[in-house]
Structures are given as structure tokens and as C-alpha cells.
Design an enzyme around this catalytic site. Structure first.
Site, short mmCIF file in Angstrom:
data_model
loop_
_atom_site.label_atom_id
_atom_site.label_comp_id
_atom_site.label_asym_id
_atom_site.label_seq_id
_atom_site.Cartn_x
_atom_site.Cartn_y
_atom_site.Cartn_z
N GLU A 93 42.21 34.83 40.60
CA GLU A 93 43.39 34.27 41.28
C GLU A 93 42.98 33.49 42.52
O GLU A 93 43.50 32.40 42.78
CB GLU A 93 44.38 35.37 41.65
CG GLU A 93 45.68 34.78 42.21
CD GLU A 93 46.65 35.84 42.69
OE1 GLU A 93 47.87 35.62 42.55
OE2 GLU A 93 46.21 36.88 43.24
N TRP B 232 51.18 36.28 37.01
CA TRP B 232 52.18 35.29 37.41
C TRP B 232 53.17 34.97 36.29
O TRP B 232 54.10 34.18 36.49
CB TRP B 232 51.49 34.00 37.85
CG TRP B 232 51.03 34.02 39.28
CD1 TRP B 232 49.80 34.37 39.75
CD2 TRP B 232 51.81 33.69 40.43
NE1 TRP B 232 49.75 34.27 41.12
CE2 TRP B 232 50.98 33.85 41.57
CE3 TRP B 232 53.12 33.26 40.62
CZ2 TRP B 232 51.42 33.60 42.87
CZ3 TRP B 232 53.57 33.02 41.92
CH2 TRP B 232 52.72 33.19 43.02
N TYR C 178 51.10 28.24 46.20
CA TYR C 178 49.92 28.34 47.06
C TYR C 178 48.93 27.18 46.96
O TYR C 178 48.65 26.50 47.95
CB TYR C 178 49.18 29.64 46.75
CG TYR C 178 49.94 30.89 47.10
CD1 TYR C 178 49.92 31.42 48.38
CD2 TYR C 178 50.68 31.57 46.13
CE1 TYR C 178 50.61 32.58 48.70
CE2 TYR C 178 51.38 32.73 46.43
CZ TYR C 178 51.34 33.23 47.72
OH TYR C 178 52.03 34.38 48.02
N CYS D 42 53.89 34.79 49.98
CA CYS D 42 53.97 36.06 50.70
C CYS D 42 52.86 36.11 51.76
O CYS D 42 53.13 36.28 52.93
CB CYS D 42 53.86 37.23 49.73
SG CYS D 42 55.23 37.32 48.56
N ARG E 55 54.30 37.66 55.23
CA ARG E 55 55.71 37.84 55.58
C ARG E 55 56.34 38.98 54.79
O ARG E 55 57.27 39.64 55.25
CB ARG E 55 56.50 36.55 55.31
CG ARG E 55 56.55 36.19 53.83
CD ARG E 55 57.58 35.15 53.46
NE ARG E 55 57.54 34.92 52.02
CZ ARG E 55 58.29 35.59 51.14
NH1 ARG E 55 59.14 36.50 51.55
NH2 ARG E 55 58.20 35.33 49.84
N ASP F 98 54.34 43.90 49.22
CA ASP F 98 54.55 44.96 48.24
C ASP F 98 53.35 45.90 48.39
O ASP F 98 52.27 45.64 47.87
CB ASP F 98 54.62 44.33 46.84
CG ASP F 98 54.68 45.35 45.71
OD1 ASP F 98 54.54 46.56 45.98
OD2 ASP F 98 54.83 44.92 44.56
#
Length: 296
Positions: free
Chosen positions: A62, A84, A126, A178, A198, A201
């Protein structure tokens, strides 16, 4: 000295015992804290959690995908990384009305160019922002290349950072970033990095974020002839999904084991030329994996 993984375990405990109950966009519900921080000395070990097995192969793929600037799930699926798929799959089911299985959807993305272009792209997520941020004048900015140049030529700069939070592009993203802002600091020949996240999980996403953040610092240091310093992680809305509480309780019964080491086998010409085969995690002896569902 306490094992650094206890920072993470302590966060899980505080979320369970003191987290504020919140209704979230997924409908699952969370317990959340605001403004958390952890620090890991990367010279002492690679922060791959040991109280459950983390699938670092997918995390490395990733990060390489982020750095490539790609926004399609196709190269991830080609490397058997399926993390994803949930978002484009949900979008396809909603708009097409077809109750397609995840396996069939992924197979179509891999073999059908037209289908992949229409349904397998995540929007300007991203990689787009990291490598091809577009200004209002149309100028395209490669934030990562600018970062590498800055570390090499102006290592004491307070502007060694990049962000994925492009406000104008947020509506078109499958998921807003995130882990949204990264800043770097060079001192005494060492490169340290700070991640501001921000939304975290804590059970499923955060262990990957720590792994990938540490990997990026190692790669940048390797390219810029520096040693690694600290990974500093900061979270805004740090949460534990209510359906993850039993798994968190199970993880809290386990004792941390020594962190592994990251070995980089080859130094390519640029940060963007690393391959998966260039990385090896040695000495990783985790407790068994703990399965939990992703909230979409």
C-alpha cells in the site's frame, strides 16, 4: 524500560474504559478520545505490533502504491491487497443495482480495462495528492519529490511536510485521507517523522498506519543518507468501533514481544524506484491474528 507497544495497549484500555460514546457515519458506533500521541524510537526496532499479527506485506504494497501516485485499486488487487475494495464495490452496487460478490467485482477490475477505469478508481485520494497536487492555476506539484529535495538541501527547514487534505478534491474522494499530514525533522544525522491522523480506527487501521509511517521514514532516510530517528504519531478523533471491543479485550490479555527489524536490501536511484522485494522484516514473532470487520 517498558515495551513501546504498551503505548498502543494503554490507548486501547483508555478507549474501552473512558472513550466517549459517539454515533459515526458508518452507523456502527464508536468509543472515542481526542488528541492522542505515541512515540517510537525506530533505531530500537520497527513498530510492527506483536500482540496480534499485522499483515505487513499488504502494508508495504500500500505504501508503494501511495508513492506511485496511482488511485486505482487494480495494482493493489494484482498484489492480492484487498483493503480498498469495499468503497468502490459499495459504490458499484448502489449505482448499478447489481448484487455482485467482492470476488467477482475484483476479478472484473483486473481483467476489464473499461470496467476498471469506471469503477475501480478511488478518485483523487492519497497518491494523487502526494504526487500530483493540482493548484488553481493548473500547476501540478509533486509534494514527495519536493520533500526529498528539501531533506537533502535544507534539512533544518520547518517546511519538510506534505498533506493529502486538498479541500477542493474531498467530495470526489472515495474516502478523505485519515493519515492526512506528515512532517519531518532532521537532527544529529537522524530523520524523524510525525504523522497527524484526523481519524484513527485504533484496532484495524492504526497498526497499519504505524507500520507504513515507519516504513516511509526508513525509505526517506535511506535515500537521503540519514539514520532513522523517531516516529511520532498524533491522532485527532481516535476511536474504537463498538463491534471491535471484544477483539481489543482479547489483545489486551497478551504480552508484547520484541519488535522486529526492517532490512532494506537495495538502494535504488530514487524514492519511487523501490520494489516490494527490497524490504525484509526480520525477527517478527507476533501473537496470532485477531479478525475484525472493517466499518465502511
Amino acid at each position: 524500560m517498558a515495551h513501546p507497544e504498551y503505548q498502543y495497549l494503554s490507548l486501547l484500555r483508555r478507549l474501552i474504559d473512558h472513550g466517549a460514546a459517539r454515533v459515526d457515519r458508518t452507523g456502527v458506533g464508536t468509543k472515542a478520545l481526542f488528541g492522542e500521541q505515541m512515540r517510537f524510537d525506530l533505531s530500537a526496532g520497527f513498530p510492527l505490533l506483536t500482540t496480534k499479527k499485522i499483515f505487513h506485506r499488504q502494508a508495504i504494497h500500500e505504501m508503494l502504491w501511495f508513492l506511485s501516485g496511482d488511485t486505482s485499486i487494480r495494482p493493489l488487487l494484482a498484489n492480492k491487497v484487498r483493503i480498498w475494495t469495499d468503497w468502490p464495490l459499495a459504490n458499484y452496487r448502489k449505482k448499478s443495482g447489481e448484487d455482485i460478490s467482492q470476488e467477482d467485482f475484483e476479478a472484473r477490475v483486473l481483467v476489464d480495462d473499461t470496467f476498471a477505469a469506471q469503477w475501480g478508481d478511488l478518485g483523487p485520494v492519497y497518491g494523487k495528492q502526494w504526487r500530483r497536487w493540482q493548484g488553481p492555476d493548473g500547476k501540478v506539484i509533486d509534494q514527495i519529490q519536493d520533500l526529498v529535495d528539501g531533506i537533502r538541501t535544507n534539512p533544518t527547514s520547518r517546511r519538510l511536510l506534505f498533506t493529502g487534505w486538498n479541500v477542493a478534491d474531498l467530495p470526489d474522494m472515495a474516502l478523505p485521507p485519515c493519515h492526512m499530514t506528515y512532517q519531518f525533522f532532521v537532527a544529529d544525522g537522524k530523520l524523524s517523522g510525525l504523522i497527524f491522523q484526523r481519524s484513527a480506527d485504533t484496532l484495524l487501521g492504526l497498526p497499519w498506519n504505524l507500520c507504513e509511517g515507519a516504513l516511509l521514514i526508513h525509505m526517506l532516510a535511506h535515500q537521503c543518507d540519514l539514520s532513522v530517528g523517531d516516529l511520532v504519531w498524533q491522532g485527532g478523533d481516535v476511536h474504537l468501533y463498538l463491534n471491535h471491543i471484544p477483539q481489543a479485550e482479547e489483545q489486551l490479555t497478551r504480552e508484547p514481544r520484541p519488535f522486529p527489524q526492517l532490512v532494506i536490501k537495495r538502494k535504488p536511484d530514487s524514492l519511487f524506484d523501490y520494489r516490494f522485494e527490497d524490504f525484509e522484516i526480520t525477527g517478527y514473532d507476533p501473537h496470532p491474528h485477531i479478525k475484525a470487520d472493517v466499518a465502511v
